[in-house]
Design a protein around this motif. Structure first.
Motif, PDB file in Angstrom:
ATOM      1  N   SER A   1      34.137 -40.106 -75.950  1.00 34.60           N
ATOM      2  CA  SER A   1      33.008 -40.532 -75.108  1.00 34.60           C
ATOM      3  C   SER A   1      32.493 -41.859 -75.617  1.00 34.60           C
ATOM      4  O   SER A   1      32.523 -42.131 -76.827  1.00 34.60           O
ATOM      5  N   VAL A   2      32.009 -42.683 -74.694  1.00 32.66           N
ATOM      6  CA  VAL A   2      31.347 -43.931 -75.070  1.00 32.66           C
ATOM      7  C   VAL A   2      29.985 -43.953 -74.384  1.00 32.66           C
ATOM      8  O   VAL A   2      29.888 -43.783 -73.166  1.00 32.66           O
ATOM      9  N   VAL A   3      28.932 -44.129 -75.172  1.00 37.18           N
ATOM     10  CA  VAL A   3      27.572 -44.180 -74.633  1.00 37.18           C
ATOM     11  C   VAL A   3      27.222 -45.633 -74.315  1.00 37.18           C
ATOM     12  O   VAL A   3      27.416 -46.529 -75.146  1.00 37.18           O
ATOM     13  N   VAL A   4      26.731 -45.864 -73.100  1.00 34.01           N
ATOM     14  CA  VAL A   4      26.281 -47.198 -72.696  1.00 34.01           C
ATOM     15  C   VAL A   4      24.764 -47.130 -72.534  1.00 34.01           C
ATOM     16  O   VAL A   4      24.258 -46.422 -71.660  1.00 34.01           O
ATOM     17  N   PHE A   5      24.036 -47.824 -73.392  1.00 35.86           N
ATOM     18  CA  PHE A   5      22.578 -47.820 -73.308  1.00 35.86           C
ATOM     19  C   PHE A   5      22.107 -48.786 -72.225  1.00 35.86           C
ATOM     20  O   PHE A   5      22.704 -49.856 -72.032  1.00 35.86           O
ATOM     21  N   GLY A   6      21.024 -48.395 -71.571  1.00 38.39           N
ATOM     22  CA  GLY A   6      20.483 -49.252 -70.509  1.00 38.39           C
ATOM     23  C   GLY A   6      21.432 -49.333 -69.347  1.00 38.39           C
ATOM     24  O   GLY A   6      21.525 -50.338 -68.653  1.00 38.39           O
ATOM     25  N   GLY A   7      22.235 -48.261 -69.154  1.00 37.36           N
ATOM     26  CA  GLY A   7      23.245 -48.262 -68.096  1.00 37.36           C
ATOM     27  C   GLY A   7      22.643 -48.530 -66.730  1.00 37.36           C
ATOM     28  O   GLY A   7      21.669 -47.906 -66.328  1.00 37.36           O
ATOM     29  N   GLU A   8      23.240 -49.459 -66.016  1.00 37.79           N
ATOM     30  CA  GLU A   8      22.700 -49.818 -64.707  1.00 37.79           C
ATOM     31  C   GLU A   8      23.598 -49.338 -63.575  1.00 37.79           C
ATOM     32  O   GLU A   8      23.561 -49.850 -62.460  1.00 37.79           O
ATOM     33  N   ALA A   9      24.460 -48.355 -63.871  1.00 28.87           N
ATOM     34  CA  ALA A   9      25.359 -47.779 -62.850  1.00 28.87           C
ATOM     35  C   ALA A   9      26.073 -48.862 -62.068  1.00 28.87           C
ATOM     36  O   ALA A   9      25.848 -49.081 -60.896  1.00 28.87           O
ATOM     37  N   LEU A  10      26.966 -49.576 -62.773  1.00 28.11           N
ATOM     38  CA  LEU A  10      27.621 -50.728 -62.166  1.00 28.11           C
ATOM     39  C   LEU A  10      28.825 -50.322 -61.304  1.00 28.11           C
ATOM     40  O   LEU A  10      29.869 -50.946 -61.330  1.00 28.11           O
ATOM     41  N   GLY A  11      28.669 -49.240 -60.596  1.00 28.50           N
ATOM     42  CA  GLY A  11      29.706 -48.853 -59.641  1.00 28.50           C
ATOM     43  C   GLY A  11      30.924 -48.219 -60.269  1.00 28.50           C
ATOM     44  O   GLY A  11      31.990 -48.235 -59.671  1.00 28.50           O
ATOM     45  N   GLN A  12      30.806 -47.664 -61.477  1.00 23.94           N
ATOM     46  CA  GLN A  12      31.949 -47.031 -62.119  1.00 23.94           C
ATOM     47  C   GLN A  12      31.903 -45.526 -61.849  1.00 23.94           C
ATOM     48  O   GLN A  12      30.867 -44.889 -61.954  1.00 23.94           O
ATOM     49  N   GLU A  13      33.040 -44.954 -61.534  1.00 21.60           N
ATOM     50  CA  GLU A  13      33.086 -43.521 -61.240  1.00 21.60           C
ATOM     51  C   GLU A  13      33.130 -42.687 -62.510  1.00 21.60           C
ATOM     52  O   GLU A  13      32.678 -41.560 -62.535  1.00 21.60           O
ATOM     53  N   LYS A  14      33.724 -43.225 -63.574  1.00 16.74           N
ATOM     54  CA  LYS A  14      33.946 -42.430 -64.786  1.00 16.74           C
ATOM     55  C   LYS A  14      32.716 -42.378 -65.682  1.00 16.74           C
ATOM     56  O   LYS A  14      32.820 -42.438 -66.885  1.00 16.74           O
ATOM     57  N   SER A  15      31.534 -42.297 -65.140  1.00 20.31           N
ATOM     58  CA  SER A  15      30.360 -42.252 -66.001  1.00 20.31           C
ATOM     59  C   SER A  15      29.356 -41.238 -65.478  1.00 20.31           C
ATOM     60  O   SER A  15      29.275 -40.979 -64.291  1.00 20.31           O
ATOM     61  N   ARG A  16      28.610 -40.653 -66.428  1.00 20.26           N
ATOM     62  CA  ARG A  16      27.507 -39.765 -66.037  1.00 20.26           C
ATOM     63  C   ARG A  16      26.239 -40.328 -66.658  1.00 20.26           C
ATOM     64  O   ARG A  16      26.296 -41.077 -67.625  1.00 20.26           O
ATOM     65  N   SER A  17      25.074 -39.971 -66.103  1.00 21.27           N
ATOM     66  CA  SER A  17      23.806 -40.538 -66.557  1.00 21.27           C
ATOM     67  C   SER A  17      22.938 -39.475 -67.223  1.00 21.27           C
ATOM     68  O   SER A  17      22.841 -38.347 -66.728  1.00 21.27           O
ATOM     69  N   ILE A  18      22.307 -39.869 -68.335  1.00 21.46           N
ATOM     70  CA  ILE A  18      21.375 -38.988 -69.054  1.00 21.46           C
ATOM     71  C   ILE A  18      20.133 -39.818 -69.383  1.00 21.46           C
ATOM     72  O   ILE A  18      20.251 -40.956 -69.859  1.00 21.46           O
ATOM     73  N   GLU A  19      18.974 -39.237 -69.101  1.00 16.18           N
ATOM     74  CA  GLU A  19      17.737 -40.000 -69.265  1.00 16.18           C
ATOM     75  C   GLU A  19      16.832 -39.362 -70.335  1.00 16.18           C
ATOM     76  O   GLU A  19      16.563 -38.167 -70.303  1.00 16.18           O
ATOM     77  N   PHE A  20      16.398 -40.195 -71.282  1.00 11.80           N
ATOM     78  CA  PHE A  20      15.394 -39.794 -72.253  1.00 11.80           C
ATOM     79  C   PHE A  20      14.060 -40.438 -71.868  1.00 11.80           C
ATOM     80  O   PHE A  20      14.010 -41.233 -70.915  1.00 11.80           O
ATOM     81  N   ASP A  21      13.009 -40.133 -72.605  1.00 12.57           N
ATOM     82  CA  ASP A  21      11.707 -40.745 -72.278  1.00 12.57           C
ATOM     83  C   ASP A  21      11.077 -41.407 -73.514  1.00 12.57           C
ATOM     84  O   ASP A  21       9.863 -41.491 -73.635  1.00 12.57           O
ATOM     85  N   PHE A  22      11.921 -41.879 -74.435  1.00 10.01           N
ATOM     86  CA  PHE A  22      11.397 -42.565 -75.621  1.00 10.01           C
ATOM     87  C   PHE A  22      10.902 -43.959 -75.225  1.00 10.01           C
ATOM     88  O   PHE A  22      11.521 -44.640 -74.402  1.00 10.01           O
ATOM     89  N   ALA A  23       9.789 -44.379 -75.814  1.00  8.54           N
ATOM     90  CA  ALA A  23       9.245 -45.711 -75.544  1.00  8.54           C
ATOM     91  C   ALA A  23       8.537 -46.214 -76.796  1.00  8.54           C
ATOM     92  O   ALA A  23       8.158 -45.434 -77.672  1.00  8.54           O
ATOM     93  N   TYR A  24       8.382 -47.547 -76.863  1.00  8.76           N
ATOM     94  CA  TYR A  24       7.600 -48.123 -77.965  1.00  8.76           C
ATOM     95  C   TYR A  24       6.110 -47.885 -77.702  1.00  8.76           C
ATOM     96  O   TYR A  24       5.644 -48.078 -76.566  1.00  8.76           O
ATOM     97  N   PRO A  25       5.317 -47.494 -78.698  1.00 12.83           N
ATOM     98  CA  PRO A  25       3.863 -47.386 -78.515  1.00 12.83           C
ATOM     99  C   PRO A  25       3.231 -48.784 -78.408  1.00 12.83           C
ATOM    100  O   PRO A  25       3.880 -49.802 -78.648  1.00 12.83           O
TER     101      PRO A  25
END
Length: 852
Positions: free
Chosen positions: A182-206
């Motif tokens: 597996s390869v993780v792509v951070f800030g993934g913008e779903a650039l039209g690739q079929e071989k990817s799935r999306s996972i969302e976290f809610d971490f943020a800088y204070p």
């Protein structure tokens, strides 16, 4: 940081882990959002640990990266023969070189294949027996040290990259033998690739509060009422209002920034949020050694035909000799008549890549320096007519300017500070202290001592570096300075890079200051938590403290610090040096180094630091008898028995932790009447301290150890050192190790046992003809150890550290003093040019500072 942020408790983490662990024939892309940059590395480390496989990740998204990742597959290293893997790399556009210096390269050296795939912080070394796979491990490309073993790696087609810039956006932890599919792509913008799935976290800088504690208190109370766990990690707890103290969870340097997560009900705050300090990622990418370093050398008689040279404007080439060109010059005599003059002009001929040749007029000889590298590998020759060299020099100039600015600003801050002068008069107590020194001072010691006293007598903080060969009395000068400062009621901190060296200095200082009335204490890993020492420093009841970087911790506060003595400062890390700088302002600083200072570096630093040299040996000191021989355990046994029979002790250097126990067992069988013990840096601190102390006390005859003794262990009863596998050590290391014996008046012996061809054997003309130029060059490259061992034999006289192998020691000294972070810059343009740029920039900034 992964231990401070509970990633695994986040609902999205299990989804990510399941995706990573899901077995697949093809590498899957996983788009991850809602994770700030500062958490990327730590989240991946946690996932990799749980999955028991290294997960590759991209710090940002881009079409070019996606195109490459589409081609990535898991390579099972044991499943390919050497020739198959080489062909695979060629097919995937890897560049073959003599050695691997940067990402996207591979090299075949005998039965070893070196590869550096994108995403990996270090290259991989794959060992074969003929065509058959034996083992694979990542290694440090600068020092050659093995890091972690590997079974699989991720390989892709490099043609997908239009430039090398995006390769640095990929990373993978090296702590796992296998790579995840597996390869993780951070800030993934779903650039039209079929071989990817999306996972969302809610971490943020204070939010940043910039010391506005009233706002901070209000926000924290609001989060606390909402059920959030609030943790504050700060080095400045004393500044916070009382109402916030209950939220302080401690101090840590692992957190670059805080984090906020509603799903975890967690708010973590650091000094960045509290005080608005500049955010710097602790993850600094390692600069690879793309070319080797060189040393400014006088040209006369130094450069021979076939040597590598560096031209300031054109880069690295090969010196081919001097060529005389003839030109015809027509001179008009009038009346349509001409006279032809023949002009002869001498040129230096330098050949470059792709068969290019450059003729340099002798008038421009100052632009050329001899190329000397940090290791035995050949440099990459520059291609003429390309912008590569100009780009490299421009980038290094920018880096040099930043470094020079830092050096000069630090000098300016220190020069603005004032201190109370320390009187030069010798008090009765000082007189007694001086008389207790059992040896006669050398002239160099007297001169250095006088220079230090004069520095202390000024109202500006001292900033002096004492450079002296091993055992030549630097520490005695430092102890006298410590006594003078302690007499004025101020405290002295002695800072050492290792616990072993700190323990040794503590012994020396404690014995020397016995009966002086000044309390000497230690603070390091050996010394435990040292709560009483810390309290003594704060109250002023401890006048002299000897320790490691533990002294730089936030909980260590001095009542009245007057002098910092730093031994081998170049061995401290970047973070420790930064802390040291804040401590140094308004305090006298005396540094010591056994590493010879390069002449050019000395010139570059001369305007901002005073340097004293101690080059004469103490009275009665004998040079160490040096023996170089092939590995022979009977000779080793004879050498050990000879030393033990005269009541002495022996160092036995075996620099592999994994096999040190077997060497111990072997020697015990060979010499059952001799008392052996072994030690290495990976032992628990209490056990290591016990072994060193027992050996020091004479409980054991022979200490089998790694190079932990290279710096600082001073035991006068140890007068024989045996170095096994000496062919694997650098010349500087061999010299430093030899300097560990011969510290008293007894004749000392150093045995360098090696494996390989006889050191004295030279290639005959017949062998040279049979081998041919290419094979002969390869053979000599692999047998550079012969030159090193011959050099250690040639330079046996006292003080030879300042003559021995200027190439090896001066380069070593420069790299150490400037810090490893500058290694990449020095290696890219060469040592001489780097020093020249640094000296010019320091002088320019210094003039501006003085003018202002």
């Amino acid at each position: 940081m992964k231990d401070l942020i509970p990633f695994s408790q986040h609902p999205s983490f299990q989804s990510l882990l399941a995706a990573v662990k899901g077995h697949s024939d093809e590498v899957e892309l996983i788009e991850v959002s809602g994770v700030p940059l500062a958490l990327h590395e730590d989240l991946i480390a946690t996932v990799s640990s749980e999955a028991e496989a290294g997960v590759m990740y991209a710090e940002r998204d881009a079409h070019e990266l996606r195109n490459y990742l589409e081609t990535v597959f898991i390579l099972e290293l044991s499943g390919r023969s050497l020739s198959e893997l080489v062909q695979l790399l060629i097919n995937h556009e890897y560049s073959q070189n003599a050695r691997v210096d940067s990402i996207g390269e591979f090299a075949v050296i005998g039965d070893i294949l070196q590869i550096w795939p994108p995403g990996y912080e270090h290259p991989l070394r794959v060992s074969y027996f003929g065509e058959d796979f034996e083992s694979a491990a990542f290694y440090d490309e600068i020092y050659g040290k093995q890091l972690h073993t590997a079974q699989t790696v991720l390989i892709g087609d490099l043609r997908a990259f239009e430039s090398q810039a995006l390769m640095s956006a990929l990373s993978i932890p090296l702590t796992h033998q296998r790579a995840a599919a597996s390869v993780v792509v951070f800030g993934g913008e779903a650039l039209g690739q079929e071989k990817s799935r999306s996972i969302e976290f809610d971490f943020a800088y204070p939010s940043l509060y910039f010391r506005r504690f009233e706002l901070l208190e209000r926000d924290i109370e609001r989060y606390a009422r909402s059920g959030f766990e609030v943790c504050i990690y700060t080095s400045h707890e004393d500044i916070l209002p009382d109402s916030l103290q209950k939220f302080v969870a401690g101090k840590t340097e692992e957190l670059d920034a805080g984090v906020l997560s509603a799903q975890l009900n967690l708010l973590v705050l650091t000094d960045r949020e509290l005080f608005g300090t500049v955010f710097l990622s602790r993850r600094t990418r390692h600069i690879s050694s793309t070319q080797a370093r060189k040393l400014l050398a006088e040209l006369e008689g130094e450069i021979e035909i076939g040597d590598y040279v560096v031209h300031e404007d054109h880069g690295i080439g090969v010196y081919e000799g001097i060529k005389q060109e003839t030109f015809e010059q027509k001179i008009s005599l009038g009346f349509n008549e001409f006279k032809t003059n023949v002009i002869y002009e001498d040129y230096l001929v330098i050949s470059y890549a792709q068969g290019d040749e450059l003729l340099i007029p002798l008038s421009q000889i100052d632009k050329i320096t001899k190329y000397i590298g940090p290791d035995d590998e050949e440099p990459r020759i520059t291609r003429l007519g390309r912008t590569e060299w100009a780009t490299i020099t421009r980038k290094v100039k920018e880096s040099v300017a930043a470094m020079a600015k830092e050096l000069v600003e630090h000098y300016a801050r220190r020069s603005l500070a004032t201190v109370d002068p320390v009187p030069t008069e010798i008090s009765p107590a000082m007189e007694e202290f001086l008389e207790a020194f059992p040896y006669n001072e050398t002239e160099d010691q007297k001169r250095t001592e006088k220079e230090v006293y004069l520095d202390l007598n000024k109202n500006k903080p001292m900033n002096r570096l004492i450079v002296g060969d091993v055992g030549f009395g630097k520490t005695e000068v430092a102890m006298r300075a410590a006594f003078k400062v302690a007499e004025t009621g101020k405290q002295v901190a002695v800072l050492c890079p290792t616990t072993v060296l700190a323990a040794q200095h503590l012994k020396v200082f404690s014995e020397r200051f016995k009966g002086s009335g000044f309390a000497v204490a230690g603070l390091s890993r050996f010394a435990g938590s040292g709560r009483s020492v810390i309290e003594g420093l704060e109250k002023g009841t401890v006048q002299i403290v000897v320790g490691t970087h533990r002294l730089l911790s936030a909980d260590v506060k001095f009542k009245n610090l007057g002098l910092i003595i730093i031994d081998e400062e170049q061995k401290f890390g970047v973070r420790q040096k930064e802390k040291l700088k804040t401590l140094e302002v308004g305090v006298h600083v005396l540094s010591m180094s056994a590493t010879p200072i390069p002449r050019t570096l000395s010139m570059a630093l001369s305007s901002i630091q005073e340097i004293s040299l101690i080059q004469t040996p103490p009275e009665g000191r004998k040079s160490v008898d040096t023996i170089v021989a092939r590995l022979d355990y009977q000779k080793i046994a004879d050498a050990i028995l000879a030393e033990v029979s005269r009541g002495g002790q022996v160092y036995y250097v075996h620099n592999r932790v994994q096999t040190i126990q077997s060497v111990y067992d072997k020697l015990q069988k060979l010499l059952p009447g001799v008392r052996f013990v072994f030690a290495h840096g990976q032992m628990p601190s209490a056990r290591l301290e016990q072994v060193i102390n027992d050996f020091y006390a004479g409980t054991y005859d022979v200490l089998i150890c790694t190079t932990i003794i290279e710096n600082g262990i001073d035991m006068q009863n140890v007068n024989t050192i045996i170095i096994e596998q000496a062919q694997n050590f650098g010349l500087g290391q061999l010299y430093q190790l030899r300097g560990r014996v011969g510290r008293g008046e007894r004749q000392a012996h150093a045995y360098f046992f090696y494996e390989g061809e006889d050191v004295a054997k030279e290639d005959t003309p017949e062998e040279e003809i049979i081998l041919g130029e290419k094979l002969l060059k390869q053979k000599r490259k692999h047998q550079k150890y012969k030159e090193r061992l011959r050099a250690i034999l040639d330079f046996q006289h006292l003080g030879s550290g300042f003559n021995l192998a200027s190439r090896d020691l001066e380069i070593r000294g420069a790299g150490n003093l400037l810090g490893r972070e500058q290694h990449g810059n020095i290696s890219q343009i060469g040592y001489g040019l780097y020093m020249q740029l640094l000296a010019q920039e320091i002088e320019r900034l210094k003039q501006l500072t003085d003018y202002e």
